[in-house]
Design a protein around this motif. Structure first.
Motif, PDB file in Angstrom:
ATOM      1  N   LEU A  54      -2.409  -7.341  -2.995  1.00 38.96           N
ATOM      2  CA  LEU A  54      -1.711  -8.540  -2.543  1.00 38.96           C
ATOM      3  C   LEU A  54      -0.473  -8.800  -3.400  1.00 38.96           C
ATOM      4  O   LEU A  54       0.595  -9.147  -2.884  1.00 38.96           O
ATOM      5  N   LYS A  55      -0.590  -8.606  -4.706  1.00 43.15           N
ATOM      6  CA  LYS A  55       0.560  -8.780  -5.598  1.00 43.15           C
ATOM      7  C   LYS A  55       1.659  -7.783  -5.256  1.00 43.15           C
ATOM      8  O   LYS A  55       2.848  -8.132  -5.233  1.00 43.15           O
ATOM      9  N   LEU A  56       1.284  -6.541  -4.997  1.00 39.98           N
ATOM     10  CA  LEU A  56       2.290  -5.532  -4.632  1.00 39.98           C
ATOM     11  C   LEU A  56       2.990  -5.903  -3.334  1.00 39.98           C
ATOM     12  O   LEU A  56       4.214  -5.798  -3.229  1.00 39.98           O
ATOM     13  N   ALA A  57       2.217  -6.342  -2.352  1.00 37.56           N
ATOM     14  CA  ALA A  57       2.808  -6.671  -1.053  1.00 37.56           C
ATOM     15  C   ALA A  57       3.715  -7.892  -1.138  1.00 37.56           C
ATOM     16  O   ALA A  57       4.802  -7.904  -0.565  1.00 37.56           O
ATOM     17  N   ILE A  58       3.299  -8.907  -1.892  1.00 38.82           N
ATOM     18  CA  ILE A  58       4.062 -10.164  -1.934  1.00 38.82           C
ATOM     19  C   ILE A  58       5.182 -10.122  -2.971  1.00 38.82           C
ATOM     20  O   ILE A  58       6.349 -10.372  -2.645  1.00 38.82           O
ATOM     21  N   ILE A  59       4.832  -9.826  -4.222  1.00 41.99           N
ATOM     22  CA  ILE A  59       5.825  -9.930  -5.302  1.00 41.99           C
ATOM     23  C   ILE A  59       6.795  -8.756  -5.289  1.00 41.99           C
ATOM     24  O   ILE A  59       8.010  -8.936  -5.215  1.00 41.99           O
ATOM     25  N   THR A  60       6.266  -7.558  -5.347  1.00 42.47           N
ATOM     26  CA  THR A  60       7.147  -6.383  -5.376  1.00 42.47           C
ATOM     27  C   THR A  60       7.782  -6.146  -4.018  1.00 42.47           C
ATOM     28  O   THR A  60       8.994  -5.943  -3.924  1.00 42.47           O
ATOM     29  N   GLY A  61       6.970  -6.187  -2.968  1.00 43.57           N
ATOM     30  CA  GLY A  61       7.468  -5.872  -1.637  1.00 43.57           C
ATOM     31  C   GLY A  61       8.284  -6.986  -1.013  1.00 43.57           C
ATOM     32  O   GLY A  61       9.496  -6.874  -0.861  1.00 43.57           O
ATOM     33  N   PHE A  62       7.610  -8.088  -0.651  1.00 42.22           N
ATOM     34  CA  PHE A  62       8.288  -9.158   0.075  1.00 42.22           C
ATOM     35  C   PHE A  62       9.443  -9.755  -0.725  1.00 42.22           C
ATOM     36  O   PHE A  62      10.565  -9.847  -0.232  1.00 42.22           O
ATOM     37  N   CYS A  63       9.162 -10.176  -1.960  1.00 41.46           N
ATOM     38  CA  CYS A  63      10.228 -10.796  -2.770  1.00 41.46           C
ATOM     39  C   CYS A  63      11.343  -9.803  -3.064  1.00 41.46           C
ATOM     40  O   CYS A  63      12.515 -10.160  -3.054  1.00 41.46           O
ATOM     41  N   GLY A  64      10.974  -8.541  -3.316  1.00 46.42           N
ATOM     42  CA  GLY A  64      11.990  -7.516  -3.574  1.00 46.42           C
ATOM     43  C   GLY A  64      12.850  -7.237  -2.360  1.00 46.42           C
ATOM     44  O   GLY A  64      14.050  -7.003  -2.474  1.00 46.42           O
ATOM     45  N   LYS A  80      -1.442   3.935  -0.507  1.00 42.79           N
ATOM     46  CA  LYS A  80      -1.705   2.569  -0.048  1.00 42.79           C
ATOM     47  C   LYS A  80      -0.750   1.584  -0.720  1.00 42.79           C
ATOM     48  O   LYS A  80      -0.213   0.689  -0.069  1.00 42.79           O
ATOM     49  N   ASN A  81      -0.512   1.759  -2.024  1.00 43.36           N
ATOM     50  CA  ASN A  81       0.422   0.897  -2.754  1.00 43.36           C
ATOM     51  C   ASN A  81       1.834   1.008  -2.180  1.00 43.36           C
ATOM     52  O   ASN A  81       2.516  -0.004  -1.996  1.00 43.36           O
ATOM     53  N   ILE A  82       2.256   2.210  -1.915  1.00 41.00           N
ATOM     54  CA  ILE A  82       3.594   2.439  -1.363  1.00 41.00           C
ATOM     55  C   ILE A  82       3.724   1.771   0.002  1.00 41.00           C
ATOM     56  O   ILE A  82       4.738   1.116   0.301  1.00 41.00           O
ATOM     57  N   LEU A  83       2.701   1.909   0.820  1.00 36.36           N
ATOM     58  CA  LEU A  83       2.741   1.295   2.145  1.00 36.36           C
ATOM     59  C   LEU A  83       2.760  -0.228   2.071  1.00 36.36           C
ATOM     60  O   LEU A  83       3.458  -0.889   2.851  1.00 36.36           O
ATOM     61  N   LEU A  84       2.008  -0.805   1.125  1.00 36.28           N
ATOM     62  CA  LEU A  84       2.012  -2.259   0.957  1.00 36.28           C
ATOM     63  C   LEU A  84       3.377  -2.768   0.508  1.00 36.28           C
ATOM     64  O   LEU A  84       3.865  -3.781   1.014  1.00 36.28           O
ATOM     65  N   VAL A  85       3.997  -2.066  -0.426  1.00 34.61           N
ATOM     66  CA  VAL A  85       5.337  -2.450  -0.881  1.00 34.61           C
ATOM     67  C   VAL A  85       6.333  -2.305   0.269  1.00 34.61           C
ATOM     68  O   VAL A  85       7.174  -3.179   0.485  1.00 34.61           O
ATOM     69  N   ALA A  86       6.216  -1.223   1.027  1.00 32.05           N
ATOM     70  CA  ALA A  86       7.124  -1.001   2.160  1.00 32.05           C
ATOM     71  C   ALA A  86       6.944  -2.081   3.227  1.00 32.05           C
ATOM     72  O   ALA A  86       7.934  -2.606   3.762  1.00 32.05           O
ATOM     73  N   LEU A  87       5.702  -2.436   3.527  1.00 27.04           N
ATOM     74  CA  LEU A  87       5.443  -3.474   4.520  1.00 27.04           C
ATOM     75  C   LEU A  87       5.998  -4.823   4.058  1.00 27.04           C
ATOM     76  O   LEU A  87       6.721  -5.496   4.791  1.00 27.04           O
ATOM     77  N   GLY A  88       5.674  -5.206   2.831  1.00 29.92           N
ATOM     78  CA  GLY A  88       6.192  -6.461   2.294  1.00 29.92           C
ATOM     79  C   GLY A  88       7.707  -6.459   2.208  1.00 29.92           C
ATOM     80  O   GLY A  88       8.372  -7.429   2.572  1.00 29.92           O
TER      81      GLY A  88
END
Length: 123
Positions: free
Chosen positions: A66-76, A3-11
């Motif tokens: 949410l932090k993973l999706a926004i900070i790590t994923g989207f911002c990254g 789930k974490n990997i998918l959130l980072v990938a989506l973001g």
């Protein structure tokens, strides 16, 4: 973990697409401004990661997803420069100003040298 990997990938995917669209928009509307797209993306990314960190701290949101999706994923995906800015902010806040200056200087100098090396070795 999946789930974490998918959130980072989506973001990250959304951030990358937005960066691509901004580059296209600026290239089409301001073709003489070669570096403006990168500058704007980096500046917006730094603001957004700072705002996100501040928001999560203010509201003590423990929503790691949410932090993973926004900070790590989207911002990254949008720009790693925002993470670079956050890391330097953290170093300065903790009193490690010399480490921040060294990190910044080496990142820029070695980054340019490695781009040059990569281009040279690819020929």
């Amino acid at each position: 973990m999946i789930k974490n990997i998918l959130l980072v990938a989506l973001g990250g995917g959304l951030g990358s697409v937005l960066r691509f669209l901004m580059n296209l928009f600026i290239a089409k509307n301001l073709p003489t401004r070669l570096y403006l797209a990168t500058f704007l993306v980096n500046t917006i990314g730094c603001f957004f990661i700072g705002y996100s960190i501040g928001y999560f701290q203010k509201y003590t949101t423990d929503n790691e997803f949410l932090k993973l999706a926004i900070i790590t994923g989207f911002c990254g995906g949008f720009t790693t420069f925002s993470t670079f800015g956050l890391e330097n902010y953290t170093l300065i806040q903790s009193g490690n100003i010399s480490t921040s200056l060294l990190y910044t200087s080496l990142s820029i100098i070695i980054g340019i040298l490695f781009v040059t090396l990569g281009i040279y070795l690819s020929k």
